[in-house]
Design a protein around this motif. Structure first.
Motif, mmCIF file in Angstrom:
data_model
loop_
_atom_site.group_PDB
_atom_site.id
_atom_site.type_symbol
_atom_site.label_atom_id
_atom_site.label_comp_id
_atom_site.label_asym_id
_atom_site.label_seq_id
_atom_site.Cartn_x
_atom_site.Cartn_y
_atom_site.Cartn_z
ATOM 1 N N UNK A 42 -10.480 -5.861 14.945
ATOM 2 C CA UNK A 42 -11.255 -5.266 13.947
ATOM 3 C C UNK A 42 -11.076 -3.978 13.562
ATOM 4 N N UNK A 43 -10.782 -3.054 14.454
ATOM 5 C CA UNK A 43 -10.748 -1.583 14.202
ATOM 6 C C UNK A 43 -9.240 -1.383 13.987
ATOM 7 N N UNK A 44 -8.423 -1.657 14.464
ATOM 8 C CA UNK A 44 -7.063 -1.714 14.083
ATOM 9 C C UNK A 44 -6.784 -2.314 12.661
ATOM 10 N N UNK A 45 -7.446 -3.563 12.257
ATOM 11 C CA UNK A 45 -7.418 -3.895 10.985
ATOM 12 C C UNK A 45 -7.907 -3.138 9.686
ATOM 13 N N UNK A 49 -5.958 -1.189 6.935
ATOM 14 C CA UNK A 49 -6.418 -1.375 5.641
ATOM 15 C C UNK A 49 -6.592 -0.172 4.884
ATOM 16 N N UNK A 50 -7.154 0.899 5.584
ATOM 17 C CA UNK A 50 -7.601 2.168 5.104
ATOM 18 C C UNK A 50 -6.254 2.982 4.865
ATOM 19 N N UNK A 51 -5.128 2.814 5.598
ATOM 20 C CA UNK A 51 -3.850 3.445 5.514
ATOM 21 C C UNK A 51 -3.047 2.898 4.425
ATOM 22 N N UNK A 52 -2.964 1.458 4.314
ATOM 23 C CA UNK A 52 -2.395 0.715 3.068
ATOM 24 C C UNK A 52 -3.025 1.176 1.767
ATOM 25 N N UNK A 53 -4.641 1.180 1.630
ATOM 26 C CA UNK A 53 -5.278 1.497 0.543
ATOM 27 C C UNK A 53 -4.765 2.698 0.078
ATOM 28 N N UNK A 54 -4.759 4.095 0.923
ATOM 29 C CA UNK A 54 -4.387 5.353 0.589
ATOM 30 C C UNK A 54 -3.200 5.579 -0.009
ATOM 31 N N UNK A 55 -1.951 4.818 0.852
ATOM 32 C CA UNK A 55 -0.442 4.556 0.538
ATOM 33 C C UNK A 55 -0.523 4.084 -0.911
ATOM 34 N N UNK A 56 -1.332 3.113 -1.045
ATOM 35 C CA UNK A 56 -1.128 2.361 -2.423
ATOM 36 C C UNK A 56 -1.379 3.366 -3.703
ATOM 37 N N UNK A 57 -2.558 3.921 -3.265
ATOM 38 C CA UNK A 57 -3.464 4.789 -4.415
ATOM 39 C C UNK A 57 -2.152 6.128 -4.477
ATOM 40 N N UNK A 58 -1.395 6.426 -3.435
ATOM 41 C CA UNK A 58 -0.516 7.741 -3.592
ATOM 42 C C UNK A 58 0.862 7.222 -4.548
ATOM 43 N N UNK A 59 1.210 6.034 -4.243
ATOM 44 C CA UNK A 59 2.309 5.277 -5.063
ATOM 45 C C UNK A 59 2.040 5.232 -6.611
ATOM 46 N N UNK A 60 0.830 4.549 -6.771
ATOM 47 C CA UNK A 60 0.811 4.054 -8.270
ATOM 48 C C UNK A 60 0.093 4.865 -9.188
ATOM 49 N N UNK A 61 -0.619 6.326 -8.459
ATOM 50 C CA UNK A 61 -1.148 7.135 -9.369
ATOM 51 C C UNK A 61 -0.106 7.897 -10.349
ATOM 52 N N UNK A 62 1.183 8.312 -9.646
ATOM 53 C CA UNK A 62 1.982 9.049 -10.522
ATOM 54 C C UNK A 62 2.450 7.930 -11.756
ATOM 55 N N UNK A 107 6.907 0.599 1.956
ATOM 56 C CA UNK A 107 5.991 1.367 3.010
ATOM 57 C C UNK A 107 5.071 0.260 3.561
ATOM 58 N N UNK A 108 4.746 -0.667 2.883
ATOM 59 C CA UNK A 108 3.613 -2.057 3.868
ATOM 60 C C UNK A 108 4.615 -2.338 5.098
ATOM 61 N N UNK A 109 5.955 -2.659 4.598
ATOM 62 C CA UNK A 109 6.738 -3.146 5.609
ATOM 63 C C UNK A 109 6.572 -2.489 6.773
ATOM 64 N N UNK A 110 6.694 -0.984 6.691
ATOM 65 C CA UNK A 110 6.880 -0.200 7.880
ATOM 66 C C UNK A 110 5.587 -0.176 8.549
ATOM 67 N N UNK A 111 4.224 -0.154 7.619
ATOM 68 C CA UNK A 111 3.083 -0.159 8.428
ATOM 69 C C UNK A 111 2.807 -1.138 9.106
ATOM 70 N N UNK A 112 2.997 -2.474 8.349
ATOM 71 C CA UNK A 112 2.469 -3.684 9.001
ATOM 72 C C UNK A 112 3.602 -4.019 10.229
#
Length: 116
Positions: A42-45, A49-62, A107-112
């Motif tokens: 659960x800790x790694x999950x 999830x936090x990393x993916x969420x921040x990465x997604x925010x950084x990508x879609x905001x622009x 980006x998610x493919x790399x993270x996962x």
């Protein structure tokens, strides 16, 4: 209480726009992103999830997109991203959504892949 009202609606209220005009129908582009991964820890999950969420925010905001909802299931997570909300409308927003989807996929493919 004002912190819960979107900025575009606040501007309309400050300009004394009649409240009948605050409601509107508008076309938006919706992007569903489902991350399918199975992790027992659960800790790694949570960290992934936090990393993916921040990465997604950084990508879609622009691209003037926003993460609207996050659905967590036993086999993964689904994000609902919206492009074209009031105050952030761009021409060809569907192209912006597709560009965001490709960037997020890579980006998610790399993270996962790192946790697999």
């Amino acid at each position: 209480m004002l912190s819960y009202i979107p900025k575009t609606a606040l501007r309309k209220l400050e300009d004394r726009v009649p409240q009948d005009f605050l409601c509107e129908l508008r076309p938006v582009t919706i992007l569903f992103l489902h991350l399918n991964f199975d992790t027992k820890d659960i800790v790694s999950f949570r960290s992934v999830l936090n990393n993916v969420n921040s990465m997604m925010q950084d990508i879609i905001r622009p691209h003037n997109g926003e993460v609207n909802k996050v659905f967590l299931f036993d086999k993964g997570c689904t994000f609902l991203c919206v492009f074209g909300l009031p105050g952030v409308k761009l021409p060809h927003e569907s192209i912006h959504a597709l560009q965001s989807a490709f960037q997020i996929f890579n980006s998610c493919s790399e993270i996962i892949g790192k946790i697999g």
